[in-house]
Design a protein around this motif. Sequence first.
Motif, PDB file in Angstrom:
ATOM      1  N   UNK A   1      57.623  21.298 110.279  1.00 51.37           N
ATOM      2  CA  UNK A   1      58.231  22.118 109.226  1.00 51.37           C
ATOM      3  C   UNK A   1      57.679  21.732 107.861  1.00 51.37           C
ATOM      4  N   UNK A   2      57.506  20.423 107.643  1.00 52.88           N
ATOM      5  CA  UNK A   2      57.030  19.936 106.340  1.00 52.88           C
ATOM      6  C   UNK A   2      55.519  20.056 106.167  1.00 52.88           C
ATOM      7  N   UNK A   3      54.783  19.990 107.252  1.00 54.63           N
ATOM      8  CA  UNK A   3      53.333  19.868 107.166  1.00 54.63           C
ATOM      9  C   UNK A   3      52.624  21.220 107.137  1.00 54.63           C
ATOM     10  N   UNK A   4      53.024  22.103 106.205  1.00 53.21           N
ATOM     11  CA  UNK A   4      52.348  23.391 106.063  1.00 53.21           C
ATOM     12  C   UNK A   4      50.952  23.179 105.483  1.00 53.21           C
ATOM     13  N   UNK A   5      50.849  22.363 104.441  1.00 55.38           N
ATOM     14  CA  UNK A   5      49.560  22.022 103.834  1.00 55.38           C
ATOM     15  C   UNK A   5      49.522  20.503 103.712  1.00 55.38           C
ATOM     16  N   UNK A   6      48.765  19.870 104.564  1.00 54.26           N
ATOM     17  CA  UNK A   6      48.678  18.406 104.542  1.00 54.26           C
ATOM     18  C   UNK A   6      47.536  17.946 103.657  1.00 54.26           C
ATOM     19  N   UNK A   7      47.812  16.958 102.830  1.00 51.83           N
ATOM     20  CA  UNK A   7      46.782  16.379 101.959  1.00 51.83           C
ATOM     21  C   UNK A   7      46.776  14.882 102.192  1.00 51.83           C
ATOM     22  N   UNK A   8      45.633  14.342 102.591  1.00 53.40           N
ATOM     23  CA  UNK A   8      45.526  12.902 102.792  1.00 53.40           C
ATOM     24  C   UNK A   8      44.773  12.308 101.612  1.00 53.40           C
ATOM     25  N   UNK A   9      45.412  11.390 100.911  1.00 51.56           N
ATOM     26  CA  UNK A   9      44.765  10.697  99.797  1.00 51.56           C
ATOM     27  C   UNK A   9      44.365   9.321 100.303  1.00 51.56           C
ATOM     28  N   UNK A  10      43.069   9.039 100.356  1.00 53.23           N
ATOM     29  CA  UNK A  10      42.639   7.730 100.869  1.00 53.23           C
ATOM     30  C   UNK A  10      43.109   6.597  99.963  1.00 53.23           C
ATOM     31  N   UNK A  11      43.358   5.460 100.562  1.00 59.85           N
ATOM     32  CA  UNK A  11      43.777   4.295  99.782  1.00 59.85           C
ATOM     33  C   UNK A  11      42.646   3.861  98.860  1.00 59.85           C
ATOM     34  N   UNK A  12      42.984   3.087  97.864  1.00 48.54           N
ATOM     35  CA  UNK A  12      41.999   2.605  96.896  1.00 48.54           C
ATOM     36  C   UNK A  12      40.901   1.798  97.587  1.00 48.54           C
ATOM     37  N   UNK A  13      41.258   1.026  98.596  1.00 52.18           N
ATOM     38  CA  UNK A  13      40.254   0.206  99.288  1.00 52.18           C
ATOM     39  C   UNK A  13      39.296   1.047 100.116  1.00 52.18           C
TER      40      UNK A  13
END
Length: 173
Positions: A42-54
């Motif tokens: 329900x929540x994951x209509x548009x998923x955005x993955x932000x990579x960690x700083x490392x």
Amino acid sequence: GEFIRMGSSEVQKTNVRVVAATNLDIPKAIEDGKFREDLYYRLNAVGIRVPSLRERRDDIPLLFRKFARDFADRYNMPAIQLTEETLEIVKGYYWRGNVRQLKNVVDQISIIERCRDITPEILDHYLPKNEQYTGLVAVEHTQQGSFTDSKNIEMLKQIVVSLSKELETLKQQ
């Protein structure tokens, strides 16, 4: 969606978007039974993955410089800068708290250190000792003094007074 306003029997139409963020591995949490699969979809209509700083180490020097300039402007002082050796340490550090941790470290150094050229010994004073390094560079623990020495206490008092004045000025506007 629809809702009924408190004290009313009239149905009102709404248009709502939910933005949710997490640092959890949701598919693994679903597999482990710790997150409801139906809620995820329900929540994951548009998923955005932000990579960690490392995972994006080349961004670290740019972010460091940006935060250093921002704090220099805010506190009306020259920006701190990293020596070459310190730059390698910053790029190799684990940064468990990601960009927020980097920003906080830059802020602390900008406020407390009089020296604007940040050496590995200075940096070491601001990185938690219990966090891991990735192995690129290790910092020697040779820093003398602490936050409790009189020089740092006096500087912190001045900063608190300055920030209090800024807050009062903002309240009056």
